[in-house]
Design an enzyme around this catalytic site. Structure first.
Site, PDB file in Angstrom:
ATOM      1  N   GLY A 129      -6.337   2.722  -3.639  1.00 29.50           N
ATOM      2  CA  GLY A 129      -5.810   0.826  -4.049  1.00 29.50           C
ATOM      3  C   GLY A 129      -4.338   1.214  -4.780  1.00 29.50           C
ATOM      4  O   GLY A 129      -4.119  -0.075  -4.810  1.00 29.50           O
ATOM      5  N   ALA A 157      -7.900   3.365  -6.521  1.00 29.24           N
ATOM      6  CA  ALA A 157      -9.108   2.914  -7.392  1.00 29.24           C
ATOM      7  C   ALA A 157      -9.384   4.023  -8.628  1.00 29.24           C
ATOM      8  O   ALA A 157      -9.213   4.716  -8.085  1.00 29.24           O
ATOM      9  CB  ALA A 157     -10.170   1.941  -6.608  1.00 29.24           C
ATOM     10  N   GLU A 190      -9.128   6.680   1.306  1.00 31.49           N
ATOM     11  CA  GLU A 190     -10.770   6.158   1.464  1.00 31.49           C
ATOM     12  C   GLU A 190     -11.491   7.032   2.599  1.00 31.49           C
ATOM     13  O   GLU A 190     -12.698   7.105   2.271  1.00 31.49           O
ATOM     14  CB  GLU A 190     -10.237   4.754   1.140  1.00 31.49           C
ATOM     15  CG  GLU A 190      -9.955   4.233   0.266  1.00 31.49           C
ATOM     16  CD  GLU A 190      -8.753   3.655   0.020  1.00 31.49           C
ATOM     17  OE1 GLU A 190      -7.604   4.248   1.732  1.00 31.49           O
ATOM     18  OE2 GLU A 190      -8.167   3.124  -0.475  1.00 31.49           O
ATOM     19  N   GLU A 245      -1.661  -0.365  -2.450  1.00 32.28           N
ATOM     20  CA  GLU A 245      -2.625  -1.809  -1.386  1.00 32.28           C
ATOM     21  C   GLU A 245      -1.767  -2.578  -2.753  1.00 32.28           C
ATOM     22  O   GLU A 245      -1.900  -3.647  -2.952  1.00 32.28           O
ATOM     23  CB  GLU A 245      -4.159  -1.998  -2.082  1.00 32.28           C
ATOM     24  CG  GLU A 245      -5.220  -1.519  -0.176  1.00 32.28           C
ATOM     25  CD  GLU A 245      -6.310  -0.753  -0.457  1.00 32.28           C
ATOM     26  OE1 GLU A 245      -6.462  -0.617  -1.696  1.00 32.28           O
ATOM     27  OE2 GLU A 245      -6.993  -1.773  -0.045  1.00 32.28           O
TER      28      GLU A 245
END
Ligand code: T1G
Length: 713
Positions: free
Chosen positions: A111, A72, A134, A114
C-alpha cells in the site's frame, strides 16, 4: 495547519508543515509507517486541506524514520474495515487538482507504493526499495496497484513485481518508470529536502497534474496479452495450490479490457476474495511468527556478547556449511581440523561452494578470493584463543564431542561462547563435562547449513542468559531464523519428525504404499513426501537413529521393520541408486519399485496384517494429526516456547507449506476439537501411539486454540 483528530494524548501519525506554497505531509507511524486507519485519516484530511487552501500550490508526501511506508497495516486484516479504505485514499490523492509528489526512502511497499503511484510524481533516494509483496501474504495490491502499475510500467514488469513480491532497488525502479528521478541521500530529511526541491522545480515549469491511471503502459496489446499468457502458464506451474497469484493476473487482465474505475471495482472484489482465503490467514501468521520467534526471554533480559571472531571445529559437510554461512555474513572464520589432510578437505568444501557461484556468474573471482581470505585454517586449538564464538561440528558421538569441548575449555578466552551443532546428543552432558557450562549452547543448523534458514537454538539447563542472547544475535548476523528449543532427543523438529514418520510407517504397513503416502503429502502442499525425503537424505541416517534408540524404545510400541529391510539390502536411496524408489537415470528419476512393494507385502504378512486402502484424506489426517499432537507435547513440555515456534520450525526446516501457516496454525484452522476427535478415533487402533497430548485436551476443554498461547513465552 490543524492536526487530524486522534485519540487524546496520542501523537498524530501524520504531520503537516508549510514550505512556501508547498504543503509537506509527513507520515510518522513507527516502526514502518504502516497505513493504519489513523494514518489514512490523517492523509485524507491533509489532501483535503491542501486542496482547499489557496496558498498551497503543491503537496509533498514523505515518511519519517527509516521508511517511506511499509504497507497497509497487516494487523488490520481479518478485522472490520474502517474508512477511508486505502483505495479511496489513493483515488483522492490522484484526483487532487494540485501536483502531489512522493519522496521515497527505505521501504515503499504494498500500500505504501500504491500511495506513491497515486501521487503524480515520484523521486527515490538510493536506499529506496519498491515492491508489491502482497502475494507473499496471500493477497494482491488492493489499493489500485493492479490497475496503476501496468499502466505505468507495462503488464510484463507489473506482473513480475506482483507475482514475485520482490523488492526493486531505486535504479531498477527508475529504469522501469516507477519513479521519475533518483536523488541523493539516504534519510527522511534527505527525502524531504529532495522532494521539496524537485516539487518546486515542477511548479516553476508549471508541470501539470499527471495521473498514473492515464499511463500508456498497456498500449502495446500484443505484448500485454503475451505477458498475461506467460504469467498464467508460470503461475500454473510455480504457484500450485495458491489462490492470489491467479487473482493478480485476472486483475491485470481487467486493466487491459476495462475502464479504470471498473477495473478498480474488480480489483476490490478479487482483494476481498483473497482476504477471505485461508491462505491469507496462514501466510500472515507466518509473517508475524517469523518475527516473534526472534523474541525469547533471554533476548529481552540479557545483552549479547561480542560476535566478531568465529571458530568452527570440523570441516565436514556441516562444519564447512557453517563456515560458509559465517563467511557469507562477512565474518572471519578459523576452521580447526585434526590434521592437514582433513583441513585441506574442509577448505576444499568451502572453496567448492564459492567456485560454484563464480561458475554461475553470481560471484566474481575477486569477490571469491576476498571471501576466502577471511577463512583461516589450523590444526591447533590454540588458534581459537581469540574466538568470541566457537561452533563444534564434529562426528555425532558424545565422547568425541566432549573431547573437543575439553580442548575448547583449555584454550578459549573467558566469555567465549562454546556451541555444539549436535542434532540429538545431550547438550547438558556436554556442558557438564567442562569448567564453564554456562558458556555452552546448542546451535542446530540444518543441512546445507549455508542455505537452510532454520537454526534451532538449544538451551541447556546451566546456560547463561547472555549466551542465549548471543546465539540469537549470531542468528540475526547469519540471516537465519532462530527458534529457541529445550534439550530433548531431537529438540523440536527432529523429535516431531520421528513421530509423524512413524505414523507414515504405520499407514504403509497397514495398506498404503509409500507412493500413495508421498502423493497425499505432496497434495497437501509439501514439495516432497516422507519417503522421497528419506531417499534424498539417505535411509542409512534414519537407520542409525533407530538402532541408537532401540535400547530405549518402549517395547509396547508398534515397530515397523520395512525401512530397516531396505537398509539391510543397501537400498539407502538416491546415493545408492535405489531406496523406496528406483533411480535408473539419476536423482530426479525416482520411480516406484515393485520389489519394494513385494517386500512390504512380506512384512505385512509377517506382521499378520491384512492390508486395507486409505484415501488421500485418510493419509493426510493421520500424518498431520501425529505432527500436531507431538507439536502440542513439545509446547506442553516447554521444549518450544509457543506453538508459533513449532510453526516456524516446520515452515523453515521441514518444508511445511507456508500458506498453511505451520502445523499448529493449520490445527487451529481445522479446529482443535476436530483434531482431537481424529486422534481419539485412531487411538482405537493403537492407544499408545495415539495418546492425545494433555495440552490439546486442555485447550479443547477450555474452548481455546494454539493461537491463544502465542503471546506467552
Ligand atoms: N503492518 C503491520 N506491522 C508491520 C508491517 C505492516 N505492513 N510491516 C512490518 N511490521 C512490523 C513487524 O511485524 C515488526 O513488528 C516491526 O514492524 C518491524 O518489522 C492494500 C494489502 C517494511 C521491509 O508486506 O517487509 O499493503 O516485531 O522486523 O526488518 O495493497 O517489515 O517489532 O512487533 O520486518 O526493518 C504489504 C511487510 C502489506 C511489507 C521493514 N507490505 N513488512 O523491515 O522490520 S499488505 C508488506 C516488511 C498491503 C495493500 C496491501 C518489513 C519492512 P515487531 P521488521 P525491518
Amino acid at each position: 495547519m490543524s492536526k487530524p483528530s486522534t485519540a487524546a494524548g496520542e501523537t498524530p501519525p501524520v504531520h503537516l508543515a508549510r514550505e512556501g506554497a508547498i504543503l509537506v505531509v509527513t507520515i510518522d507511524n513507527p516502526p514502518v509507517n504502516a497505513l493504519g486507519v489513523a494514518v489514512r485519516r490523517g492523509l485524507m484530511s491533509a489532501i483535503e486541506e491542501g486542496e482547499a487552501d489557496a496558498g498551497v500550490a503543491a503537496i509533498l508526501v514523505t515518511g519519517a524514520g527509516r521508511n517511506f511506508i511499509g504497507g497497509a497495516d497487516i494487523r488490520e486484516f481479518g478485522k472490520p474495515p474502517q474508512s477511508p479504505l486505502l483505495t479511496e485514499l489513493c483515488n483522492r490523492i490522484e484526483a487532487c487538482s494540485k501536483p502531489v509528489l512522493a519522496a521515497l526512502h527505505g521501504a515503499a511497499l504494498g500500500g505504501g507504493l500504491e500511495v506513491a503511484l497515486a501521487a503524480h510524481y515520484r523521486v527515490a533516494l538510493g536506499n529506496a526499495r519498491l515492491g508489491l509483496p502482497e502475494v507473499q501474504l496471500g493477497l494482491l495490491p488492493g489499493a489500485g496497484g493492479t490497475q496503476r502499475t501496468p499502466r505505468l510500467i507495462g503488464a510484463q514488469a507489473a506482473l513480475d513485481m506482483m507475482l514475485t513480491g520482490r523488492h526493486l532497488g531505486a535504479k531498477e525502479a527508475l529504469s522501469l518508470g516507477l519513479v521519475d528521478q533518483l536523488v541523493e541521500g539516504d534519510s527522511a530529511d534527505h527525502a524531504r529536502a529532495a522532494g521539496l526541491r524537485e516539487l518546486q522545480a515542477l511548479l516553476d515549469k508549471h508541470a501539470p497534474v499527471r495521473r498514473s491511471r492515464d499511463g500508456k503502459g498497456l498500449a502495446d496489446t500484443a505484448a500485454t496479452q503475451a505477458a498475461i499468457a506467460a504469467a498464467r502458464a508460470e503461475a500454473g506451474k510455480k504457484s500450485r495450490g495458491l489462490f492470489s497469484p491467479h487473482k493478480i493476473i485476472d486483475a491485470v487482465e481487467a486493466a487491459t479490457t476495462l475502464p479504470f474505475e471498473e477495473g478498480l471495482a474488480l480489483e476490490r472484489q478479487f482483494f476481498l476474495q483473497c482476504l477471505d482465503s485461508p491462505q491469507r490467514a496462514g501466510l500472515i501468521h507466518a509473517f508475524f511468527a517469523e518475527r516473534e520467534v526472534q523474541k525469547a526471554p533471554e533476548t529481552r533480559n540479557a545483552q549479547p556478547r561480542r560476535i566478531e571472531q568465529i571458530g568452527v571445529v570440523g570441516g565436514g559437510t556441516m562444519g564447512a556449511g557453517i563456515a560458509v554461512a559465517v563467511l557469507d555474513a562477512g565474518l572471519p572464520v578459523t576452521m580447526i581440523e585434526r590434521d592437514d589432510e582433513a583441513l585441506a578437505r574442509g577448505r576444499g568444501h568451502v572453496e567448492k561452494t564459492y567456485d560454484a557461484q563464480v561458475a554461475k556468474g553470481r560471484l566474481t573471482q575477486e569477490a571469491r578470493d576476498a571471501v576466502l581470505a577471511r577463512l583461516h585454517g589450523s590444526t591447533r586449538y590454540e588458534d581459537l584463543s581469540a574466538a568470541d564464538v566457537v561452533i563444534e561440528a564434529v562426528f555425532e558421538d558424545l565422547n568425541v564431542k566432549q573431547a573437543v569441548f575439553a580442548e575448547l575449555d583449555r584454550v578459549c578466552k573467558p566469555g567465549a561462547v562454546l556451541a555444539t551443532n549436535t542434532s540429538y546428543l545431550d547438550i547438558d552432558a556436554i556442558a557438564a563435562s567442562i569448567s564453564r557450562p554456562a558458556d555452552v549452547i546448542g546451535l542446530h543448523f540444518f543441512s546445507p547449513a549455508n542455505v537452510m534458514k532454520l537454526l534451532e537454538i538449544v538451551v541447556p539447563r546451566q546456560v547463561a542468559s547472555e549466551v542465549v542472547a548471543t546465539a540469537f544475535e549470531l542468528a540475526k548476523r547469519l540471516r537465519k531464523v532462530p527458534v529457541r528449543a529445550g534439550v530433548c532427543d531431537g529438540f523440536i523438529g527432529n523429535r516431531i519428525l520421528a513421530v509423524y514418520r512413524q505414523a507414515a510407517d504405520y499407514l504403509m504397513e497397514d495398506g498404503a504404499s509409500p507412493y500413495e503416502i508421498d502423493a497425499a503429502v505432496r497434495d497437501f502442499g509439501f514439495a516432497m513426501g516422507p519417503y522421497q525425503v528419506v531417499d534424498l537424505a539417505g535411509g542409512d541416517i534414519g537407520w542409525a537413529t533407530r538402532k541408537r534408540r532401540a535400547a530405549t524404545r518402549d517395547p509396547r510400541a508398534r515397530y515397523v521393520h520395512i525401512a530397516d529391510r531396505l537398509c539391510e539390502r543397501g537400498w539407502f536411496g538416491q546415493k545408492s541408486g535405489r531406496g523406496f524408489y528406483r533411480y535408473p537415470d539419476g536423482p530426479r528419476s525416482g520411480a516406484p519399485d515393485p520389489e519394494v512393494l513385494a517386500l512390504i507385502d512380506e512384512e505385512r504378512a509377517r506382521a499378520g496384517i491384512t492390508p486395507r486402502s486409505f484415501s488421500k484424506e485418510d493419509i493426510q489426517r493421520r500424518y498431520l494429526a501425529a505432527m500436531i499432537n507431538e507439536g502440542a507435547n513439545v509446547v506442553h513440555q516447554r521444549i518450544a516456547l509457543r506453538p508459533l515456534d513449532v510453526d516456524v520450525t516446520f515452515l523453515y526446516g521441514y518444508g511445511f507449506p507456508r500458506h498453511r501457516g505451520g502445523p499448529m496454525k493449520y490445527a487451529d484452522m481445522v479446529g482443535l476439537p476436530n483434531v482431537l476427535a481424529d486422534i481419539r478415533a485412531f487411538a482405537a487402533e493403537d492407544p499408545l501411539f495415539w495418546t492425545p497430548s494433555p495440552l490439546l485436551v486442555e485447550l479443547v476443554e477450555r474452548g481455546a486454540n494454539f493461537e491463544s498461547l502465542n503471546q506467552a513465552g
